[in-house]
Design a protein around this motif. Sequence first.
Motif, PDB file in Angstrom:
ATOM      1  N   ASP A 206      -3.809  21.356  -8.670  1.00 28.69           N
ATOM      2  CA  ASP A 206      -2.683  20.972  -9.525  1.00 28.69           C
ATOM      3  C   ASP A 206      -2.746  19.500  -9.918  1.00 28.69           C
ATOM      4  OD1 ASP A 206      -0.920  23.490  -9.428  1.00 28.69           O
ATOM      5  OD2 ASP A 206      -1.326  23.084  -7.304  1.00 28.69           O
ATOM      6  N   ALA A 207      -3.433  18.704  -9.109  1.00 30.51           N
ATOM      7  CA  ALA A 207      -3.540  17.268  -9.383  1.00 30.51           C
ATOM      8  C   ALA A 207      -4.782  16.727  -8.702  1.00 30.51           C
ATOM      9  CB  ALA A 207      -2.299  16.534  -8.872  1.00 30.51           C
ATOM     10  N   VAL A 208      -5.335  15.678  -9.283  1.00 26.95           N
ATOM     11  CA  VAL A 208      -6.486  14.972  -8.712  1.00 26.95           C
ATOM     12  C   VAL A 208      -6.171  13.487  -8.700  1.00 26.95           C
ATOM     13  CG1 VAL A 208      -8.909  14.351  -8.998  1.00 26.95           C
ATOM     14  CG2 VAL A 208      -8.163  16.688  -9.480  1.00 26.95           C
ATOM     15  N   SER A 209      -6.401  12.850  -7.555  1.00 29.09           N
ATOM     16  CA  SER A 209      -6.321  11.389  -7.471  1.00 29.09           C
ATOM     17  C   SER A 209      -7.709  10.849  -7.175  1.00 29.09           C
ATOM     18  CB  SER A 209      -5.328  10.952  -6.386  1.00 29.09           C
ATOM     19  OG  SER A 209      -5.647  11.525  -5.133  1.00 29.09           O
ATOM     20  N   SER A 210      -8.063   9.778  -7.852  1.00 29.03           N
ATOM     21  CA  SER A 210      -9.331   9.086  -7.622  1.00 29.03           C
ATOM     22  C   SER A 210      -8.995   7.604  -7.591  1.00 29.03           C
ATOM     23  CB  SER A 210     -10.333   9.406  -8.738  1.00 29.03           C
ATOM     24  OG  SER A 210     -11.538   8.690  -8.548  1.00 29.03           O
ATOM     25  N   ILE A 211      -8.974   7.038  -6.395  1.00 37.68           N
ATOM     26  CA  ILE A 211      -8.442   5.688  -6.195  1.00 37.68           C
ATOM     27  C   ILE A 211      -9.562   4.777  -5.702  1.00 37.68           C
ATOM     28  CG2 ILE A 211      -6.622   4.326  -5.109  1.00 37.68           C
ATOM     29  CD1 ILE A 211      -5.234   7.028  -4.445  1.00 37.68           C
TER      30      ILE A 211
ATOM     31  N   GLN B  54       0.823  -1.210   0.000  1.00 31.23           N
ATOM     32  CA  GLN B  54       0.000   0.000   0.000  1.00 31.23           C
ATOM     33  C   GLN B  54       0.858   1.261   0.000  1.00 31.23           C
ATOM     34  OE1 GLN B  54      -2.801  -0.216  -0.914  1.00 31.23           O
ATOM     35  NE2 GLN B  54      -4.002  -1.855   0.025  1.00 31.23           N
ATOM     36  N   ARG B  55       1.961   1.244   0.741  1.00 27.80           N
ATOM     37  CA  ARG B  55       2.877   2.394   0.707  1.00 27.80           C
ATOM     38  C   ARG B  55       3.408   2.609  -0.707  1.00 27.80           C
ATOM     39  NH1 ARG B  55       7.479   0.256   3.054  1.00 27.80           N
ATOM     40  NH2 ARG B  55       7.971  -0.305   0.895  1.00 27.80           N
ATOM     41  N   ASP B  56       3.804   1.511  -1.357  1.00 26.43           N
ATOM     42  CA  ASP B  56       4.364   1.625  -2.708  1.00 26.43           C
ATOM     43  C   ASP B  56       3.309   2.073  -3.710  1.00 26.43           C
ATOM     44  OD1 ASP B  56       6.807   0.864  -1.730  1.00 26.43           O
ATOM     45  OD2 ASP B  56       6.660  -1.220  -2.380  1.00 26.43           O
ATOM     46  N   LYS B  57       2.054   1.679  -3.505  1.00 23.99           N
ATOM     47  CA  LYS B  57       0.978   2.142  -4.395  1.00 23.99           C
ATOM     48  C   LYS B  57       0.791   3.648  -4.264  1.00 23.99           C
ATOM     49  CE  LYS B  57      -2.999   2.517  -3.174  1.00 23.99           C
ATOM     50  NZ  LYS B  57      -3.898   1.375  -3.177  1.00 23.99           N
ATOM     51  N   LEU B  58       0.750   4.144  -3.028  1.00 28.20           N
ATOM     52  CA  LEU B  58       0.578   5.583  -2.829  1.00 28.20           C
ATOM     53  C   LEU B  58       1.745   6.363  -3.430  1.00 28.20           C
ATOM     54  CD1 LEU B  58      -0.731   5.583   0.854  1.00 28.20           C
ATOM     55  CD2 LEU B  58      -2.075   5.755  -1.256  1.00 28.20           C
ATOM     56  N   GLU B  59       2.955   5.838  -3.252  1.00 28.01           N
ATOM     57  CA  GLU B  59       4.123   6.512  -3.816  1.00 28.01           C
ATOM     58  C   GLU B  59       4.097   6.485  -5.341  1.00 28.01           C
ATOM     59  OE1 GLU B  59       7.596   8.676  -4.079  1.00 28.01           O
ATOM     60  OE2 GLU B  59       6.154   8.421  -2.441  1.00 28.01           O
ATOM     61  N   LEU B  60       3.661   5.356  -5.917  1.00 24.84           N
ATOM     62  CA  LEU B  60       3.536   5.261  -7.371  1.00 24.84           C
ATOM     63  C   LEU B  60       2.601   6.336  -7.908  1.00 24.84           C
ATOM     64  CD1 LEU B  60       4.025   3.614 -10.038  1.00 24.84           C
ATOM     65  CD2 LEU B  60       1.959   2.322  -9.426  1.00 24.84           C
ATOM     66  N   ILE B  61       1.478   6.538  -7.238  1.00 19.63           N
ATOM     67  CA  ILE B  61       0.510   7.535  -7.683  1.00 19.63           C
ATOM     68  C   ILE B  61       1.091   8.944  -7.552  1.00 19.63           C
ATOM     69  CG2 ILE B  61      -1.726   8.585  -7.134  1.00 19.63           C
ATOM     70  CD1 ILE B  61      -2.687   5.742  -6.423  1.00 19.63           C
ATOM     71  N   CYS B  62       1.763   9.195  -6.438  1.00 18.72           N
ATOM     72  CA  CYS B  62       2.373  10.520  -6.265  1.00 18.72           C
ATOM     73  C   CYS B  62       3.400  10.809  -7.353  1.00 18.72           C
ATOM     74  CB  CYS B  62       3.029  10.610  -4.884  1.00 18.72           C
ATOM     75  SG  CYS B  62       1.855  10.693  -3.504  1.00 18.72           S
ATOM     76  N   ARG B  63       4.169   9.804  -7.731  1.00 20.98           N
ATOM     77  CA  ARG B  63       5.175   9.995  -8.772  1.00 20.98           C
ATOM     78  C   ARG B  63       4.518  10.193 -10.140  1.00 20.98           C
ATOM     79  NH1 ARG B  63      10.373   8.942  -7.761  1.00 20.98           N
ATOM     80  NH2 ARG B  63      10.765   8.192  -9.872  1.00 20.98           N
ATOM     81  N   LYS B  64       3.454   9.468 -10.410  1.00 22.90           N
ATOM     82  CA  LYS B  64       2.762   9.670 -11.684  1.00 22.90           C
ATOM     83  C   LYS B  64       2.161  11.070 -11.772  1.00 22.90           C
ATOM     84  CE  LYS B  64       1.676   4.856 -12.797  1.00 22.90           C
ATOM     85  NZ  LYS B  64       0.621   3.856 -13.083  1.00 22.90           N
ATOM     86  N   LEU B  65       1.704  11.581 -10.636  1.00 20.41           N
ATOM     87  CA  LEU B  65       1.153  12.933 -10.615  1.00 20.41           C
ATOM     88  C   LEU B  65       2.241  13.998 -10.540  1.00 20.41           C
ATOM     89  CD1 LEU B  65      -1.861  12.389  -8.184  1.00 20.41           C
ATOM     90  CD2 LEU B  65      -1.971  12.772 -10.652  1.00 20.41           C
ATOM     91  N   ALA B  66       3.511  13.565 -10.342  1.00 24.42           N
ATOM     92  CA  ALA B  66       4.660  14.480 -10.251  1.00 24.42           C
ATOM     93  C   ALA B  66       4.409  15.567  -9.215  1.00 24.42           C
ATOM     94  CB  ALA B  66       4.980  15.080 -11.618  1.00 24.42           C
ATOM     95  N   LEU B  67       3.957  15.161  -8.036  1.00 19.96           N
ATOM     96  CA  LEU B  67       3.622  16.124  -6.998  1.00 19.96           C
ATOM     97  C   LEU B  67       4.869  16.842  -6.499  1.00 19.96           C
ATOM     98  CD1 LEU B  67       0.999  14.089  -4.932  1.00 19.96           C
ATOM     99  CD2 LEU B  67       0.595  15.759  -6.754  1.00 19.96           C
ATOM    100  N   ARG B  68       4.712  18.145  -6.228  1.00 18.29           N
ATOM    101  CA  ARG B  68       5.811  18.980  -5.752  1.00 18.29           C
ATOM    102  C   ARG B  68       5.343  19.816  -4.569  1.00 18.29           C
ATOM    103  NH1 ARG B  68       5.765  19.743 -11.207  1.00 18.29           N
ATOM    104  NH2 ARG B  68       4.925  21.869 -10.986  1.00 18.29           N
ATOM    105  N   PRO B  69       6.251  20.240  -3.717  1.00 15.90           N
ATOM    106  CA  PRO B  69       5.875  21.054  -2.555  1.00 15.90           C
ATOM    107  C   PRO B  69       5.071  22.282  -2.955  1.00 15.90           C
ATOM    108  CG  PRO B  69       8.157  20.350  -2.352  1.00 15.90           C
ATOM    109  CD  PRO B  69       7.711  19.949  -3.729  1.00 15.90           C
TER     110      PRO B  69
END
Length: 444
Positions: free
Chosen positions: A274-279, A191-206
């Motif tokens: 800047d980004a939307v996640s729908s999981i 689950q941690r790796d899934k959340l990180e995968l999504i954050c990387r795909k969204l290219a989230l930045r501070p």
Amino acid sequence: MSDTAARLVALVREGLGVPFPLRLRAWDGSEAGPPQQPVVVVRDRRALHRLMWRPGELGLARAWVAGEIDVEGDLYQALGRMSDVVPERYRARGRTGLMRALSVLVDVRTFNRAARLLAVAGPALPPPPPAEEVARRHGARHTLRRDRAVVSHHYDVGNDFYALVLGPSMVYSCGYWTAQDGPGATLEDAQRDKLELICRKLALRPGQRLLDVGCGWGAMAMHAAEHHGVHAVGVTLSAEQATLARERVAAAGLTDRVEIRVQDYREVTDGPFDAVSSIGMAEHVGACRYQVYANTLHRLLRPGGRLLNHQIARRPLPDEQTYRTNTFIDRYVFPDGELAPLGRTVSLLERAGFEVRDVEALREHYALTLRAWVANLERHWAQAVRLTSPGRARVWRLYMAASALSFERNRLGVNQVLAVRTAPDGVSGMPPVRGAWAVHDHAG
């Protein structure tokens, strides 16, 4: 009636056209069928009464939830063996798991000999449905009011119960089981790796704003805020989810960066994000509202903003007019939930103005996740029953085990669709090389 089991097995064999692949034990102690196989236990003749009054899947579902039908032995093996011998006409009805497989056993119309089933069960009035069955729904499907009611049926069954099943992450969607984690990978790792995968795909930045639609217990919003420095808004229709999510946010010291709302996605007005996640949320939207869903998320994104849509998909049928929502799932698990083929989802996102840039299938990952949830439930069975009810625990065990097999056998899929709202001049802001769109500065 010492031959009760033999008579039932004969009825099933007649309906299937092949020998019944499991052993069967009736309420009188009689057994029939091949030895050394999982045992289908008909504990009470009331199960047959349910099946006579509601032939097929609904009658069987009620008997299962009431504990009148059970499986002894390996549940996955039982589901798989029954599914292997189900006639193709049952598969085409959109049924999944045990409800599809065993519906042959009880579909009086298949046997066309209702009198023989009546001779085994005896006459009776229709038993009342188990309490876990969803109450009668009012109004048109997928209105704001009805969606709140049906979401409450599934999610407001107790945070403590979900904690037993989901584990400490409290993430209720497909994990991501990476090779780097090795053979000893845990559900928490996935689950941690899934959340990180999504954050990387969204290219989230501070400093960016993230909207997490259907935020559950807040895991995605918290991970993005803690590790990527974003300001996250999570929306859910479940009051119980929101209560615990806010507690988790406070405990993590993230109240200045994470806001949890009890709000429908259609009511969000404070974009752009800047980004939307729908999981794992879009399955609740419904075919009649999916274009509204896609349009709404597109409107809430700034130009260049990315959407990550993580959604279960069913296989398209030869004639889509024959698709019906699975009766067991609709009555006991996800009321009004609907699955669509991947192609339809992509088309509707594109129609809303999104440019779809990447699709990743995670089918095998969901099978592993579901098996981990079932293992958690079985390990804490007595406590799960105390927290909810025997019927509710049986619903969750059956639907998760059957769903695991459906993913393993490619009857269901799950996909992450990465899309972008391009600027009016066509600029997406995404690197042209596939592997580069997830490269970014990590905030934590």
